[in-house]
Write a protein that holds these residues in place. Sequence first.
Motif, PDB file in Angstrom:
ATOM      1  N   LEU A  48       1.343  -1.530   0.682  1.00  0.00           N
ATOM      2  CA  LEU A  48      -0.075   0.161  -0.427  1.00  0.00           C
ATOM      3  C   LEU A  48       0.529   0.680   0.219  1.00  0.00           C
ATOM      4  CD1 LEU A  48      -3.316  -0.813   2.514  1.00  0.00           C
ATOM      5  CD2 LEU A  48      -2.744  -1.402   0.188  1.00  0.00           C
ATOM      6  N   GLY A  49       2.428   0.722  -0.336  1.00  0.00           N
ATOM      7  CA  GLY A  49       3.489   1.966  -0.291  1.00  0.00           C
ATOM      8  C   GLY A  49       2.890   2.972  -1.967  1.00  0.00           C
ATOM      9  N   GLN A  50       3.904   2.334  -2.478  1.00  0.00           N
ATOM     10  CA  GLN A  50       3.864   3.799  -3.710  1.00  0.00           C
ATOM     11  C   GLN A  50       2.352   3.633  -4.539  1.00  0.00           C
ATOM     12  OE1 GLN A  50       5.663   1.521  -7.258  1.00  0.00           O
ATOM     13  NE2 GLN A  50       6.189   3.226  -7.819  1.00  0.00           N
ATOM     14  N   GLY A  51       1.717   4.225  -5.492  1.00  0.00           N
ATOM     15  CA  GLY A  51       0.512   4.557  -5.842  1.00  0.00           C
ATOM     16  C   GLY A  51       0.080   3.752  -7.362  1.00  0.00           C
ATOM     17  N   PHE A  52      -0.499   2.708  -7.389  1.00  0.00           N
ATOM     18  CA  PHE A  52      -0.845   2.936  -8.918  1.00  0.00           C
ATOM     19  C   PHE A  52      -2.019   1.227  -8.605  1.00  0.00           C
ATOM     20  CE2 PHE A  52       2.097  -0.155  -6.314  1.00  0.00           C
ATOM     21  CZ  PHE A  52       2.208  -1.324  -7.260  1.00  0.00           C
ATOM     22  N   PRO A  53      -2.469   1.341  -8.349  1.00  0.00           N
ATOM     23  CA  PRO A  53      -3.576  -0.081  -8.662  1.00  0.00           C
ATOM     24  C   PRO A  53      -2.978  -1.074  -9.048  1.00  0.00           C
ATOM     25  CG  PRO A  53      -4.579   1.933 -10.257  1.00  0.00           C
ATOM     26  CD  PRO A  53      -3.001   2.344 -10.503  1.00  0.00           C
ATOM     27  N   ASP A  54      -3.454  -2.899  -8.123  1.00  0.00           N
ATOM     28  CA  ASP A  54      -3.438  -3.304  -8.425  1.00  0.00           C
ATOM     29  C   ASP A  54      -4.441  -4.463  -8.791  1.00  0.00           C
ATOM     30  OD1 ASP A  54      -5.527  -4.504  -6.114  1.00  0.00           O
ATOM     31  OD2 ASP A  54      -4.151  -5.423  -5.364  1.00  0.00           O
ATOM     32  N   PHE A  55      -4.926  -3.573  -9.495  1.00  0.00           N
ATOM     33  CA  PHE A  55      -6.278  -4.132 -10.214  1.00  0.00           C
ATOM     34  C   PHE A  55      -6.293  -3.379 -11.579  1.00  0.00           C
ATOM     35  CE2 PHE A  55      -8.046  -0.509  -8.021  1.00  0.00           C
ATOM     36  CZ  PHE A  55      -8.199  -0.253  -8.997  1.00  0.00           C
ATOM     37  N   ASP A  56      -6.807  -4.341 -12.626  1.00  0.00           N
ATOM     38  CA  ASP A  56      -6.856  -4.332 -14.342  1.00  0.00           C
ATOM     39  C   ASP A  56      -7.700  -2.765 -15.003  1.00  0.00           C
ATOM     40  OD1 ASP A  56      -5.082  -4.082 -16.907  1.00  0.00           O
ATOM     41  OD2 ASP A  56      -5.347  -6.352 -16.864  1.00  0.00           O
ATOM     42  N   CYS A  57      -7.540  -2.681 -15.824  1.00  0.00           N
ATOM     43  CA  CYS A  57      -8.052  -1.319 -16.288  1.00  0.00           C
ATOM     44  C   CYS A  57      -9.294  -1.625 -17.114  1.00  0.00           C
ATOM     45  CB  CYS A  57      -7.425  -0.853 -17.205  1.00  0.00           C
ATOM     46  SG  CYS A  57      -6.281  -1.201 -18.889  1.00  0.00           S
ATOM     47  N   ASP A  58     -10.248  -0.697 -17.805  1.00  0.00           N
ATOM     48  CA  ASP A  58     -11.474  -1.271 -18.369  1.00  0.00           C
ATOM     49  C   ASP A  58     -10.780  -2.123 -19.937  1.00  0.00           C
ATOM     50  OD1 ASP A  58     -14.212  -1.260 -19.845  1.00  0.00           O
ATOM     51  OD2 ASP A  58     -14.584   0.037 -19.783  1.00  0.00           O
ATOM     52  N   PRO A  59     -11.135  -3.178 -20.174  1.00  0.00           N
ATOM     53  CA  PRO A  59     -11.083  -4.320 -21.431  1.00  0.00           C
ATOM     54  C   PRO A  59     -10.616  -3.376 -22.288  1.00  0.00           C
ATOM     55  CG  PRO A  59     -12.262  -5.504 -19.715  1.00  0.00           C
ATOM     56  CD  PRO A  59     -12.184  -4.566 -18.909  1.00  0.00           C
ATOM     57  N   ARG A  60     -12.055  -3.424 -22.187  1.00  0.00           N
ATOM     58  CA  ARG A  60     -12.778  -1.726 -23.775  1.00  0.00           C
ATOM     59  C   ARG A  60     -11.344  -1.105 -23.919  1.00  0.00           C
ATOM     60  NH1 ARG A  60     -17.359   1.636 -22.950  1.00  0.00           N
ATOM     61  NH2 ARG A  60     -16.953   1.440 -20.825  1.00  0.00           N
ATOM     62  N   LEU A  61     -11.104  -0.423 -22.961  1.00  0.00           N
ATOM     63  CA  LEU A  61      -9.585   0.521 -23.673  1.00  0.00           C
ATOM     64  C   LEU A  61      -8.172  -0.406 -23.860  1.00  0.00           C
ATOM     65  CD1 LEU A  61      -8.130   3.245 -23.223  1.00  0.00           C
ATOM     66  CD2 LEU A  61      -7.399   3.347 -21.037  1.00  0.00           C
ATOM     67  N   VAL A  62      -7.870  -1.163 -23.423  1.00  0.00           N
ATOM     68  CA  VAL A  62      -6.877  -2.423 -23.626  1.00  0.00           C
ATOM     69  C   VAL A  62      -7.679  -2.793 -25.654  1.00  0.00           C
ATOM     70  CG1 VAL A  62      -5.940  -4.515 -23.661  1.00  0.00           C
ATOM     71  CG2 VAL A  62      -6.343  -3.265 -22.073  1.00  0.00           C
ATOM     72  N   GLY A  63      -8.682  -2.477 -26.014  1.00  0.00           N
ATOM     73  CA  GLY A  63      -9.147  -2.687 -26.943  1.00  0.00           C
ATOM     74  C   GLY A  63      -8.942  -1.915 -28.268  1.00  0.00           C
ATOM     75  N   ALA A  64      -9.239  -0.777 -27.835  1.00  0.00           N
ATOM     76  CA  ALA A  64      -8.951   0.640 -28.157  1.00  0.00           C
ATOM     77  C   ALA A  64      -7.504   0.770 -28.794  1.00  0.00           C
ATOM     78  CB  ALA A  64      -9.432   1.355 -27.506  1.00  0.00           C
ATOM     79  N   VAL A  65      -6.854   0.200 -27.561  1.00  0.00           N
ATOM     80  CA  VAL A  65      -5.307   0.714 -27.748  1.00  0.00           C
ATOM     81  C   VAL A  65      -5.040  -0.479 -29.060  1.00  0.00           C
ATOM     82  CG1 VAL A  65      -3.221   0.515 -27.307  1.00  0.00           C
ATOM     83  CG2 VAL A  65      -4.605   1.647 -25.410  1.00  0.00           C
TER      84      VAL A  65
END
Length: 389
Positions: A39-56
């Motif tokens: 819980l130190g460094q600020g970043f999510p441990d869950f994935d982004c929206d698959p639609r965003l990966v799809g668009a990229v």
Amino acid sequence: MSSDLLVRTPAVQSKLPAVGTTIFTVMSALAAEKGAVNLGQGFPDFDCDPRLVGAVTQAMTRGLNQYPPMTGVPALREAVAAKVQALHGHRYDAGSEITITAGATQAIITAILAVVRPGDEVIVLEPCYDSYVPNIELAGGTVVRVPLTPGSFRPDFDRIAAAINGRTRALLINTPHNPSATVWTREEMLRLSQLLAPTEVLLISDEVYEHMVFDGQAHQSAARFPGLAARAFIVSSFGKTYHVTGWKVGFVAAPAPLSAEFRKVHQFNVFTVNTPVQHGLAQYMADPAPYRDLPAFYQRKRDLFREGLARTRLRLLPSEGSYFQCVDISGVSDLAEDAFCQWLTSEIGVAAIPLSAFYGDGFDQRVVRFCFAKKDETLRLALERLARL
Ligand code: PMP
Ligand code: GLN
């Protein structure tokens, strides 16, 4: 000549002698080594929206893989300008006033390099994000540190006013704030606007957590205040908003004359930013739901985490925005903040960041920062461990 004289690395006088490895990297490495919940460094441990990966992915397969325009893919600049106008009522010209950057980090250093000359003073409000001070030093500027009000972390306008003089080139602000999780109010932004109005001071407004403001409050972007917008580089990061911190894409919004100077530096320190990611983001931004729903998404996580922490001897500080929660450790330990974070990581199995890392003089107020951008199960595991305190 002997071979060890021929093969020799010339000595370098460090431009940043005081700088070591960032606290975020240090604590993430320790967390990994100890198997701690990070819980130190600020970043999510869950994935982004698959639609965003799809668009990229679609942009890549369509062959959008060469250099984009230096200032950013036009559709993305247009999407940013439209969003800022819809949310804050200020129209930036997508052609001359929005620039896509390699994350907020590159945006901030580029703005500083563009406007700060040797001898100029730049005001930072401590505690502050760790890149600001080295950025100012690299530009040859003089760092002027003004503390936020101890305890509340609210801006102290008398102290800011007292720090401004004829050499002051810029002021850096950050709302929602890392690490304190405070959010500037409309009244505070108005006071800032009044304070800067008679001066030549530029504003660098770090708004990377713009979509994480809780309890029905609104993000008071500098874009909402004409007097501030006219002198501001407003910086944001898609990494925070869309759970893709590793993609390192952000933007700067600034009036045309400031953007022109920004772009002179931008074209020679990065030139352009990842083409398919820009196209993917442009397409994804057409739907406001992901950023519109973000406050509720993170507020629920904040509340889950706070409920658990309230059952420990850690004392909760407010968390008005960002994905951070600070706690006072004085009821739990006599250790200094950094020693406490090392101990917490190694012995309790939860990593945190000492607030002292955000101060030039290592000021220790017995407060540490947790990041709650984590799966509920990660937060629950951390809380189980913290319950032992
Ligand atoms: N400013 C603040 C306040 C931050 O917390 C961060 C995230 N580390 C950044 C800037 C940098 O953002 P990016 O990852 O987009 O470079
Ligand atoms: N912004 C993140 C934080 O404050 C970390 C980014 C980094 O590691 N430089 O935790």
